[in-house]
Design an enzyme around this catalytic site. Structure first.
Site, short mmCIF file in Angstrom:
data_model
loop_
_atom_site.label_atom_id
_atom_site.label_comp_id
_atom_site.label_asym_id
_atom_site.label_seq_id
_atom_site.Cartn_x
_atom_site.Cartn_y
_atom_site.Cartn_z
N ARG A 26 26.27 54.56 53.52
CA ARG A 26 25.40 54.04 52.46
C ARG A 26 25.93 52.75 51.86
NH1 ARG A 26 24.45 59.37 48.88
NH2 ARG A 26 26.52 59.85 49.74
N TYR B 196 43.29 12.10 45.21
CA TYR B 196 43.67 13.17 46.14
C TYR B 196 45.15 13.02 46.45
CZ TYR B 196 44.51 15.84 50.34
OH TYR B 196 45.06 16.71 51.24
#
Length: 458
Positions: A18, A366
């Site tokens: 289930r 960066y």
């Protein structure tokens, strides 16, 4: 005097169809911990000597979710809960009470298990069951009692007759059995209509033998929440998250909106830290005192020091020390270290890098595979060009250097101490200490060992 020692069997071999998931049901997580690991922790804290975990034949995934006193027992064929327990017979040699727990009850607490074992031993019971009188009986078996209140059997929900549906005392899927009695009794179970052997049938056998059957109620109703599907899992996690947040608040952590704050069970947070809404703190993260986290921040398995502010940013597998500012909208990736008094401003990405104390990267940069010294200024738009198409390379920047805006640092590169690069520079070779460099590609202008006028904007 009762003996707190006992053994535990956790039933974790069911398919859990289930759940509609490839992940075994007991391994689904609540607030960063699997259901199985939560149950094992509660059992161990209650005094379990050994935890026997019944698992399916393919069980490699289970190995990372065990306590040190756990022993795996394989159920090769799924023949029901009774058959699952019987698989542990040859491995259990101690004559200790045996607690059996369904593997989908992750909220069970150690205090309830202590109460269960105490009741069982005090009354010299053959079987003791955790039951609860509930308004919500769907998906639970029911407890049948005789006119004197003695338990006579457990009726599975599928077998309820019309005149039994009104019974509101439910079976919580947690039992304690006399070890000497259970093995032969399990071998006497009858096959059900679904070709399974159910542990619940042991109660009717015990009653027919005039054995003592006792029961307790859990310390808290939420403990009996069985997880049958992902909706149940979500509801259980919501409850656990509330407990985590309230516990932290009781220890001096200010959580502005507990319903919009998601903190895993293993997270540690110091007092007077403020957690703003839509913050997610995962795994084994730790946060010091007097910090401000969020809003809209995610922290994964990272260590944050004291007096640090992280605003609308993402931190993963990194260490950030004291008096640091991060964000908004910055991303600090794996294996990064940001030292004291550094400032990481808006839209900055850092990966596998060390940022020195007092260094500033204000915006739009960066920094990957880098070692950056103390009191360095990283100008807006600076990029470490660390990947050549095949390998990653390192960038080193010495203390007190000033990197001009829009500089491109083509790794591998070593920029010395007290270096200045001009705005828009393409740095494609090493720069010695106390130098200036400008141009695309750079030309190095030797200084007079003193800091020259800064070229470009921060």
């Amino acid at each position: 005097m009762t003996n707190s020692n006992f053994n535990t069997i956790v039933l974790a071999a069911g398919k859990g169809t289930r759940m509609h998931s490839a992940i075994p049901k007991p391994l689904h997580e609540l607030c960063g911990r699997s259901m199985l690991s939560l149950i094992l922790d509660s059992a161990s804290q209650a005094g379990a000597q050994k935890n026997y975990v019944i698992v399916p034949e393919k069980h490699k995934e289970f190995l990372n979710h065990l306590t040190t006193n756990s022993i795996l027992v394989t159920q090769k064929e799924p023949k029901g809960t009774g058959h699952a327990v019987l698989q542990a017979e040859k491995q259990i040699n101690e004559n200790l009470p045996l607690i059996v727990i369904n593997g989908d009850t992750p909220l069970i607490e150690s205090e309830t298990l202590k109460k269960l074992i105490t009741k069982h031993q005090t009354h010299r019971a053959t079987a003791t069951i955790v039951t609860f009188n509930s308004k919500h009986t769907t998906n639970f078996g029911r407890i049948k009692r005789d006119p004197k209140g003695k338990i006579t059997k457990i009726i599975e929900e599928i077998n309820l007759t019309n005149n039994q549906t009104h019974i509101n005392e439910i079976n919580c899927g947690i039992y304690c059995f006399d070890t000497n009695w259970i093995w032969n009794s399990l071998k006497g179970l009858n096959l059900s209509a679904t070709n399974e052997f159910f542990i619940t049938d042991l109660i009717e056998i015990a009653h027919s033998q005039n054995k003592i059957i006792e029961s307790i109620e859990p310390t808290n109703e939420y403990e009996i929440s069985g997880i049958n599907n992902l909706i149940d899992l979500s509801n259980a996690e919501k409850h656990m998250r509330e407990r985590i947040n309230y516990s932290l608040m009781s220890k001096g952590v200010k959580i502005i909106d507990p319903k919009a704050t998601y903190i895993d069970l293993n997270v540690k947070i110091g007092q007077d830290t403020i957690i703003n809404p839509n913050s997610y703190i995962y795994g084994n993260s730790s946060i010091g005192e007097n910090c401000t986290i969020g809003p809209s921040t995610q922290i994964y398995n990272s260590k944050i020091g004291d007096n640090t502010n992280i605003n609308s940013s993402l931190i993963k597998n990194s260490t950030i020390y004291n008096y640091v500012e991060v964000g908004p909208s910055s991303h600090i990736r794996d294996n990064s270290i940001v030292n004291d008094n550094a400032k990481i401003g808006t839209n900055t990405e850092i990966k596998n890098s060390t940022i020195g104390s007092g260094t500033k990267s204000g915006h739009f940069s960066y920094l990957g595979d880098s070692k950056i010294g103390k009191n360095v200024n990283i100008g807006a738009g600076t990029i470490t060009c660390n990947y050549d198409g095949e390998k990653k390379h390192e960038t080193i920047i010495g203390d007190d250097s000033f990197i001009g805006s829009n500089s491109l640092l083509i790794a591998p590169i070593n920029i010395g101490k007290n270096v200045i690069t001009g705005a828009g520079s393409v740095v494609n070779k090493n720069i010695p200490d106390n130098s200036k460099a400008i141009g695309s590609p750079i030309k190095i202008l030797k200084s007079d060992q003193k800091k020259g006028k800064k070229i470009g904007n921060s």
